[in-house]
Design a protein around this motif. Sequence first.
Motif, PDB file in Angstrom:
ATOM      1  N   PRO A 190       1.765  12.457  -2.092  1.00 43.63           N
ATOM      2  CA  PRO A 190       3.150  12.223  -1.669  1.00 43.63           C
ATOM      3  C   PRO A 190       3.502  12.885  -0.336  1.00 43.63           C
ATOM      4  CG  PRO A 190       3.053  12.820  -3.989  1.00 43.63           C
ATOM      5  CD  PRO A 190       1.679  13.045  -3.431  1.00 43.63           C
ATOM      6  N   PHE A 191       2.976  14.111  -0.129  1.00 42.43           N
ATOM      7  CA  PHE A 191       3.321  14.818   1.104  1.00 42.43           C
ATOM      8  C   PHE A 191       2.725  14.132   2.321  1.00 42.43           C
ATOM      9  CE2 PHE A 191       2.199  18.069   4.309  1.00 42.43           C
ATOM     10  CZ  PHE A 191       3.487  18.417   4.698  1.00 42.43           C
ATOM     11  N   LYS A 192       1.405  13.847   2.290  1.00 38.35           N
ATOM     12  CA  LYS A 192       0.760  13.200   3.431  1.00 38.35           C
ATOM     13  C   LYS A 192       1.310  11.794   3.658  1.00 38.35           C
ATOM     14  CE  LYS A 192      -3.604  15.750   3.343  1.00 38.35           C
ATOM     15  NZ  LYS A 192      -5.089  15.634   3.193  1.00 38.35           N
ATOM     16  N   ALA A 193       1.675  11.128   2.584  1.00 39.99           N
ATOM     17  CA  ALA A 193       2.228   9.777   2.723  1.00 39.99           C
ATOM     18  C   ALA A 193       3.590   9.796   3.404  1.00 39.99           C
ATOM     19  CB  ALA A 193       2.337   9.114   1.357  1.00 39.99           C
ATOM     20  N   SER A 194       4.298  10.918   3.311  1.00 37.58           N
ATOM     21  CA  SER A 194       5.629  11.019   3.923  1.00 37.58           C
ATOM     22  C   SER A 194       5.576  11.374   5.408  1.00 37.58           C
ATOM     23  CB  SER A 194       6.459  12.068   3.183  1.00 37.58           C
ATOM     24  OG  SER A 194       5.891  13.371   3.359  1.00 37.58           O
ATOM     25  N   ILE A 195       4.390  11.770   5.891  1.00 37.31           N
ATOM     26  CA  ILE A 195       4.228  12.142   7.296  1.00 37.31           C
ATOM     27  C   ILE A 195       3.953  10.893   8.130  1.00 37.31           C
ATOM     28  CG2 ILE A 195       2.831  13.448   8.946  1.00 37.31           C
ATOM     29  CD1 ILE A 195       2.206  15.412   6.705  1.00 37.31           C
ATOM     30  N   LEU A 196       4.630  10.778   9.269  1.00 32.84           N
ATOM     31  CA  LEU A 196       4.380   9.669  10.189  1.00 32.84           C
ATOM     32  C   LEU A 196       3.894  10.234  11.529  1.00 32.84           C
ATOM     33  CD1 LEU A 196       7.413   7.284   9.535  1.00 32.84           C
ATOM     34  CD2 LEU A 196       5.066   7.073   8.700  1.00 32.84           C
ATOM     35  N   ILE A 197       2.798   9.700  12.020  1.00 27.53           N
ATOM     36  CA  ILE A 197       2.183  10.157  13.273  1.00 27.53           C
ATOM     37  C   ILE A 197       2.154   8.981  14.242  1.00 27.53           C
ATOM     38  CG2 ILE A 197       0.135  11.166  14.337  1.00 27.53           C
ATOM     39  CD1 ILE A 197      -0.600  12.176  11.468  1.00 27.53           C
ATOM     40  N   SER A 198       2.717   9.188  15.415  1.00 28.76           N
ATOM     41  CA  SER A 198       2.788   8.121  16.426  1.00 28.76           C
ATOM     42  C   SER A 198       1.860   8.450  17.595  1.00 28.76           C
ATOM     43  CB  SER A 198       4.231   7.971  16.931  1.00 28.76           C
ATOM     44  OG  SER A 198       4.297   7.004  17.962  1.00 28.76           O
ATOM     45  N   THR A 256       0.802  -1.232   0.000  1.00 30.40           N
ATOM     46  CA  THR A 256       0.000   0.000   0.000  1.00 30.40           C
ATOM     47  C   THR A 256       0.833   1.280   0.000  1.00 30.40           C
ATOM     48  OG1 THR A 256      -0.162  -0.111   2.423  1.00 30.40           O
ATOM     49  CG2 THR A 256      -1.952  -1.098   1.143  1.00 30.40           C
ATOM     50  N   GLU A 257       2.116   1.184   0.339  1.00 34.83           N
ATOM     51  CA  GLU A 257       2.944   2.388   0.398  1.00 34.83           C
ATOM     52  C   GLU A 257       3.002   3.126  -0.942  1.00 34.83           C
ATOM     53  OE1 GLU A 257       5.143   5.405   2.071  1.00 34.83           O
ATOM     54  OE2 GLU A 257       3.978   3.802   3.001  1.00 34.83           O
ATOM     55  N   PRO A 258       3.271   2.441  -2.077  1.00 41.35           N
ATOM     56  CA  PRO A 258       3.266   3.168  -3.366  1.00 41.35           C
ATOM     57  C   PRO A 258       1.899   3.783  -3.687  1.00 41.35           C
ATOM     58  CG  PRO A 258       4.325   1.016  -3.593  1.00 41.35           C
ATOM     59  CD  PRO A 258       3.664   1.030  -2.244  1.00 41.35           C
TER      60      PRO A 258
END
Length: 258
Positions: free
Chosen positions: A137-145, A128-130
């Motif tokens: 692309p921008f939101k996909a590069s953000i990681l929220i923990s 699912t990453e691609p």
Amino acid sequence: MRAFAKQMHFSDFFEEFDNLTEKPNILELFEQYIDIRSLIPYEFYQKYYNTTGHPREYPLEAFVAAFIFKMFFSIPTVSLLITLLNISKELREACGFTTVPHKSQFSRFLINFYNEIYLMFHKLVDITEPICREIDPFKASILISDTTGFEGYVKENNPKFFEAFLKASKEYAKMLKEKNQDDDFDVYKHAYSKMPKKSSANPDIKLSYLNGHFGYYIKSNIVTNGLGIIRHIDFYEPKVDSNSQKSSNDSPKSVKDK
């Protein structure tokens, strides 16, 4: 004007389920566009078919599809899933079952292949990453923990379990009152303090204050991207200062979120 409540029947639920799967026919779309085999790691196949000396009664893909449909249709329990599989030929065929497994077989599947299911989750992340990066692309590069907890299906989470401790605390409070020693005595705090810190069935399921109430949870950390798609789940036991836990109910979670 007097309003009348409409009583729901069990048959109404199944009618709604049929409508859900027909408009559009989600089961057909699933069979057309989702290849279950491509989602299952080789290690999963190897473990599933090597644990017995005889052919499996049910294919691995059938169990995986059944649990996917369980989550997709928000079916709350395995028992209800089995009922729907029994009455819905379409759902049964979409999963790949000729007959419906017993409830214990579903339970053993989750227990025996826990690690392989975890591997499958990571394969889904890779697949699912691609897609996420193509969407944004921008939101996909953000990681929220974020820290959270999964409530365990254990006897300690039964409300009657806490009520037994609460009843004993009320009896204790009554005794203190008779002795004029009940100043600032909180029966609820006293009851919670007497509850076991771990579940007897699984020591990893521990008493915690999460989601606005006390309960027995497996603590975890969930990482999502900016689109809200889960990228990683980590189960852990953070170190929390014991003094901070006494200050307020919310303090354990607030410390873990730092």
